[in-house]
Design an enzyme around this catalytic site. Sequence first.
Site, PDB file in Angstrom:
ATOM      1  N   ARG A  95      18.980 -29.141  -9.874  1.00 32.62           N
ATOM      2  CA  ARG A  95      18.008 -28.613 -10.337  1.00 32.62           C
ATOM      3  C   ARG A  95      17.096 -27.911  -9.536  1.00 32.62           C
ATOM      4  O   ARG A  95      16.659 -26.883  -9.440  1.00 32.62           O
ATOM      5  CB  ARG A  95      17.334 -29.289 -11.577  1.00 32.62           C
ATOM      6  CG  ARG A  95      16.552 -28.464 -12.448  1.00 32.62           C
ATOM      7  CD  ARG A  95      15.129 -28.182 -11.971  1.00 32.62           C
ATOM      8  NE  ARG A  95      14.432 -29.511 -11.771  1.00 32.62           N
ATOM      9  CZ  ARG A  95      13.674 -29.640 -10.717  1.00 32.62           C
ATOM     10  NH1 ARG A  95      13.508 -28.742 -10.016  1.00 32.62           N
ATOM     11  NH2 ARG A  95      13.122 -30.808 -10.577  1.00 32.62           N
ATOM     12  N   SER A  96      16.925 -28.862  -8.345  1.00 33.72           N
ATOM     13  CA  SER A  96      15.694 -28.366  -7.169  1.00 33.72           C
ATOM     14  C   SER A  96      16.516 -27.169  -6.419  1.00 33.72           C
ATOM     15  O   SER A  96      15.919 -26.117  -6.165  1.00 33.72           O
ATOM     16  CB  SER A  96      15.723 -29.418  -6.275  1.00 33.72           C
ATOM     17  OG  SER A  96      15.061 -30.564  -6.906  1.00 33.72           O
ATOM     18  N   GLY A 135       8.723 -22.018   2.450  1.00 33.54           N
ATOM     19  CA  GLY A 135       7.985 -22.628   3.321  1.00 33.54           C
ATOM     20  C   GLY A 135       6.604 -22.416   3.130  1.00 33.54           C
ATOM     21  O   GLY A 135       6.044 -21.586   3.273  1.00 33.54           O
ATOM     22  N   LEU A 136       5.905 -23.203   2.258  1.00 34.85           N
ATOM     23  CA  LEU A 136       4.495 -23.217   2.013  1.00 34.85           C
ATOM     24  C   LEU A 136       3.699 -24.640   2.743  1.00 34.85           C
ATOM     25  O   LEU A 136       2.755 -24.476   3.527  1.00 34.85           O
ATOM     26  CB  LEU A 136       4.268 -23.280   0.665  1.00 34.85           C
ATOM     27  CG  LEU A 136       2.743 -23.139   0.019  1.00 34.85           C
ATOM     28  CD1 LEU A 136       1.757 -22.032   0.871  1.00 34.85           C
ATOM     29  CD2 LEU A 136       2.595 -23.351  -1.313  1.00 34.85           C
ATOM     30  N   TRP A 167       8.848 -30.585   4.104  1.00 32.48           N
ATOM     31  CA  TRP A 167       9.374 -31.108   2.800  1.00 32.48           C
ATOM     32  C   TRP A 167      10.063 -29.747   2.226  1.00 32.48           C
ATOM     33  O   TRP A 167       9.836 -29.444   1.069  1.00 32.48           O
ATOM     34  CB  TRP A 167       8.320 -31.499   1.834  1.00 32.48           C
ATOM     35  CG  TRP A 167       7.542 -32.645   2.528  1.00 32.48           C
ATOM     36  CD1 TRP A 167       6.032 -32.842   2.965  1.00 32.48           C
ATOM     37  CD2 TRP A 167       7.870 -33.985   2.556  1.00 32.48           C
ATOM     38  NE1 TRP A 167       5.997 -33.851   3.326  1.00 32.48           N
ATOM     39  CE2 TRP A 167       7.230 -34.816   3.385  1.00 32.48           C
ATOM     40  CE3 TRP A 167       9.054 -34.482   2.379  1.00 32.48           C
ATOM     41  CZ2 TRP A 167       7.174 -35.962   3.721  1.00 32.48           C
ATOM     42  CZ3 TRP A 167       9.518 -35.871   2.836  1.00 32.48           C
ATOM     43  CH2 TRP A 167       8.610 -36.584   3.465  1.00 32.48           C
ATOM     44  N   LEU A 244       4.882 -20.988  -7.468  1.00 34.72           N
ATOM     45  CA  LEU A 244       4.837 -22.186  -8.045  1.00 34.72           C
ATOM     46  C   LEU A 244       4.839 -22.446  -9.250  1.00 34.72           C
ATOM     47  O   LEU A 244       5.464 -23.246  -9.895  1.00 34.72           O
ATOM     48  CB  LEU A 244       3.897 -23.025  -7.240  1.00 34.72           C
ATOM     49  CG  LEU A 244       3.949 -23.345  -5.811  1.00 34.72           C
ATOM     50  CD1 LEU A 244       2.537 -23.957  -5.170  1.00 34.72           C
ATOM     51  CD2 LEU A 244       5.231 -23.777  -5.412  1.00 34.72           C
ATOM     52  N   GLU A 368       5.509 -29.918  -5.917  1.00 31.58           N
ATOM     53  CA  GLU A 368       5.324 -28.579  -6.880  1.00 31.58           C
ATOM     54  C   GLU A 368       3.919 -28.948  -7.332  1.00 31.58           C
ATOM     55  O   GLU A 368       3.757 -28.737  -8.786  1.00 31.58           O
ATOM     56  CB  GLU A 368       6.383 -28.576  -8.066  1.00 31.58           C
ATOM     57  CG  GLU A 368       7.713 -28.146  -7.228  1.00 31.58           C
ATOM     58  CD  GLU A 368       7.958 -26.752  -6.970  1.00 31.58           C
ATOM     59  OE1 GLU A 368       7.157 -25.911  -7.148  1.00 31.58           O
ATOM     60  OE2 GLU A 368       8.660 -26.377  -6.030  1.00 31.58           O
ATOM     61  N   PHE A 388     -11.715 -30.464  -7.759  1.00 30.14           N
ATOM     62  CA  PHE A 388     -10.935 -30.595  -6.348  1.00 30.14           C
ATOM     63  C   PHE A 388     -11.528 -30.082  -5.101  1.00 30.14           C
ATOM     64  O   PHE A 388     -11.042 -30.046  -4.235  1.00 30.14           O
ATOM     65  CB  PHE A 388      -9.460 -30.586  -6.301  1.00 30.14           C
ATOM     66  CG  PHE A 388      -9.108 -29.140  -7.178  1.00 30.14           C
ATOM     67  CD1 PHE A 388      -9.304 -27.972  -6.465  1.00 30.14           C
ATOM     68  CD2 PHE A 388      -8.671 -29.116  -8.509  1.00 30.14           C
ATOM     69  CE1 PHE A 388      -8.894 -26.713  -7.110  1.00 30.14           C
ATOM     70  CE2 PHE A 388      -8.708 -27.828  -9.179  1.00 30.14           C
ATOM     71  CZ  PHE A 388      -8.582 -26.749  -8.385  1.00 30.14           C
TER      72      PHE A 388
END
Lengths: 389, 248
Positions: A95-96, A135-136, A167, A244, A368, A388
């Site tokens: 799924r990823s 790539g983030l 990652w 995302l 994510e 945050f």
Amino acid sequence: MADFQGVDYFNLDGLLSEDERMVRETVRNFVDAEVLPIIERHYQAGTFPVTLLPKMAELGLFGATFPAKYGCAEMNNVAYGLVMQELERGDSGLRSFTSVQSGLVMYPIFTFGSEEQKDRWLPRLADGSAIGCFGLTEPDFGSNPGGMITRAERRGNEYVLNGAKMWITNGTLADVAVVWAKLDGEIRGFLVEKGTPGFTAPEMTGKHSLRASVTSELVFQDCVIPASNLLPKTSGLRSPLMCLSQARYGIAWGALGAAMACYDTALSYAKSRIQFDKPIAAFQMTQEKLVGMITEITKGQLLCLQLGRLKDAGRAKYTQISLAKRNNVYHALEIARSAREILGANGILGEYPVMRHAANLESVKTYEGTHEMHTLIVGEDITGFPAFQ
Amino acid sequence: MKLIACINHVPDTATRVSIGADGKSIDRTGVTFVLNPYDEFAVEQCLRLKEKNGGEVIAVSLGGDAHKETLRKALAMGVDKAVLLKDDSPRDSFAVAHALAEYAKAQSPDAIFFGKQSVDADDAAVGPMVAELLGMPSVTVVVKMDVNGTDVVAEREIEGGREVVATKLPAVFTAQKGLNEPRYPSLKGIMAAKSKLIEEIAPAAVPARVQVTAMRKPASKNPGKIVGTDVSAVPELVRLLHEEARVI
């Protein structure tokens, strides 16, 4: 084991169209026939089952919501969600892969790319002849991607990239990377092709989770790319966050698939495992666990279905996607743990899928957007106070 | 080549069926229906022959509106056209064969494919009946076939082995597992099938020659018996196998 018959305690199938059900059946049969017989071996060996990619491409699993002119199925978001559900019933790694290819690579090229970029990449990404990655995240910037260090600098008709990403699912396999970097202080997206001098993508090893998935670093050292590789319509952090939202939507559905696999396994195990002369399913504490599982799966299904309908109507908010991702992954992990308990010692064996799903979901819970970040996203939405910052 | 795949909409073998209130048909409520598994081989064989030789594949099913779901699956797999011979009334095998043969006659197909049997009534009769009604040769339980022009060499599964037969098109074939590996309907195929029309034709009524008068479930088996858990149980086990089960 008998083929999976689905989990549908509230007759939700009646809310699906005939083609949505057919899409799900196709992927369900594919997972039963092609994925389940081999996935455990790959998981134990720590390898991604690349041999499945041509079949997945032929089925049309990559970028299935995009227009037919790029070779895509042009189906709706509910059907896409059902695909994610069935794939993750196989393994989160598959799924990823599909989430990244569709939501994090094809989506930004489709949304922010030039016509040339779309024509060049979308058909190849759809038919599986090209693999993409996104790539983030950086070693020091995860939940706070806006602080990223990676820089792009304009030099004549080129950009020079410097920095590192971490990652990154599919990184080592990818033919093209969608890379986010700061250009004059503003976050922009760039396409970096495999083999570009100054670009390497070493695989990260030693994982205890998502073992049937490739996770990599992306390293850019004076990596020169043509100016035409800038995704022209990207502007600021909002652009990668839009990507995302696509991937998180798929995760909300995918987590249901992992949960269904665990519930289905635990239910059939509990009905056949005899202790004290009766099946353990006849004990109240086992029933309490199983009922908890089916309850949360059913609630999660309703959440996803309505979210998908909203998304198809263009009315899904990113905060609703956060709520669904947060809820469904949290409960899927709890269900996997409960299933492991019902299976007792057998639960830790590769003969059953529950420990693999439990280990995968540990990652899914924090990638994510961590569970905590999604709490704060919804928290800000309902209170008006960003906690945050 | 013009190819016809005759397909049926049957209860999924994994679902449990119960007998309906009339005592001679199954209760359809809550039962999942699927494309008859053997018919998938028939559809796949038509698609492969078309891919090799060009032409057209038509999927035909006789039944009520529910059969459209199965026809839609055949469209998603790639058939060019789907036809529903719309009639929800109970028909015996001959009445079904008659309707299919009438439709096929008008099409002048090169070959007609069936699954070797429908997994609901298990008659395995309709394919050969259609062949007889059309005056075509029929080859049943086919596991391999080579087509060269109008010459066909086919292998049939027989008890303990295989039989190789030769025939000429036009002909009727019934497919057995092993003939091919049916493709999955692709997501693009499913989306494309949505916009394709399913042609509806009302077939002529044919009086039934065979009537179902009752349907029964097999007698339930007696529960198993555990005679012991260690070596001391062996004499009793031997006695029961000899005297009750009478197998030794």
